[in-house]
Design an enzyme around this catalytic site. Sequence first.
Site, PDB file in Angstrom:
ATOM      1  N   ARG A 233      17.750  31.852  -1.812  1.00  0.00           N
ATOM      2  CA  ARG A 233      17.532  32.683  -0.631  1.00  0.00           C
ATOM      3  C   ARG A 233      18.864  32.831   0.109  1.00  0.00           C
ATOM      4  NH1 ARG A 233      13.379  34.057  -2.588  1.00  0.00           N
ATOM      5  NH2 ARG A 233      11.285  33.819  -1.733  1.00  0.00           N
ATOM      6  N   GLU A 262      18.765  40.693   4.282  1.00  0.00           N
ATOM      7  CA  GLU A 262      18.528  41.759   3.293  1.00  0.00           C
ATOM      8  C   GLU A 262      17.825  42.946   3.922  1.00  0.00           C
ATOM      9  OE1 GLU A 262      16.432  39.791   0.116  1.00  0.00           O
ATOM     10  OE2 GLU A 262      18.085  38.426  -0.203  1.00  0.00           O
ATOM     11  N   HIS A 280      18.490  41.431  -4.814  1.00  0.00           N
ATOM     12  CA  HIS A 280      17.341  40.500  -4.888  1.00  0.00           C
ATOM     13  C   HIS A 280      16.370  40.914  -6.004  1.00  0.00           C
ATOM     14  CE1 HIS A 280      14.692  37.524  -2.422  1.00  0.00           C
ATOM     15  NE2 HIS A 280      14.447  37.435  -3.723  1.00  0.00           N
TER      16      HIS A 280
HETATM   17  O1  LIG Z   1      12.481  35.778  -4.460  1.00  0.00           O
HETATM   18  C1  LIG Z   1      11.525  35.879  -5.142  1.00  0.00           C
HETATM   19  C2  LIG Z   1      10.399  35.001  -5.110  1.00  0.00           C
HETATM   20  O2  LIG Z   1      10.329  34.092  -4.268  1.00  0.00           O
HETATM   21  O3  LIG Z   1       9.501  35.195  -5.944  1.00  0.00           O
END
Ligand SMILES: O=CC(=O)O
Length: 314
Positions: A233, A262, A280
């Site tokens: 993250r 983001e 992401h």
């Molecule tokens: O970032 C993606 C997830 O947590 O699945």
Amino acid sequence: MESIGVLMTCPPNFPYLVEELEKRFTLYKLQNAPDKTHFINSHKNSIRAVVGNAGFGADAELIDQLPKLEIVSSFSVGLDKVDLPKCKEKRIRVTNTPDVLTNDVADLAIGLMLAVLRRLCESDRYVRSGKWKKGDYKLTTKFTGKSVGIIGLGRIGMAIATRAEAFSCPISYYARTEKPDVKYRYYPSVIELAANCQILVVACALTEETHHIVNREVMNALGPKGVLINIGRGPHVDEPELVSALLEGRLGGAGLDVFEDEPNVPEPLFGLENVVLLPHVGSGTVETRKAMADLVVGNLEAHFFKKPLLTPVV
Ligand SMILES: O=CC(=O)O
């Protein structure tokens, strides 16, 4: 189950998930509502489930607005956008999508290592811009054999480790406690891990303890030849410090799939060729997103048919 209301807090941009939910439930798409507060107020008495994702979950304020909420089924493995203590307190069940995305995220971590060290994106731009006709691209850095340090040796961290082992990379890790039966070298602090590896990968869950787990000291310990990979993250990394470390040459490079705010990415990174930036997309393949959607729907069905949840967290 059509009368059961499900509030989708994430953007409804994966048609398969939307269709599967609409086949079974009355779906309320929060992101499409011009006035979100009014929308929630109008439907709060029929909403018994929330579907969120890595970006939009269920915070305390939303949970308190939904008196009939029974379950949050997240279209993600990470649950940092869901207020878990609040859910526990209110006996609201919570599920996520573990396992099905592990391989994709681990594949991407290795892809980022290769992309940063071998300058894959920069050399692709070199060809497209016609620069190759004027001379060969410069030499890059070898990946095979580089030491890889992993923060968080859970399912994804392990999958990264086994892949990196195939590239003859010595593996070490940091976790809150040393794992029994794991052959990789354990460091009890992230700074020690960073000082003893060439590629540092963030693969832990985001919690209060892991917020900014990669700070200035960790980046300095990784050093001017070190590479940071973040598939966890954004808030795991102190982003302004990361930008300074890269601009000042105190860090060798970074491969980033996630950011603190983001989809906003610090613009100074755009000019750096030792940095690879992704939007992401760790689990972003058609196959995996379908498997994740099936888990989201399967968990909701299990809950409303009073069967055991497939992947319960709370
Ligand atoms: O970032 C993606 C997830 O947590 O699945």
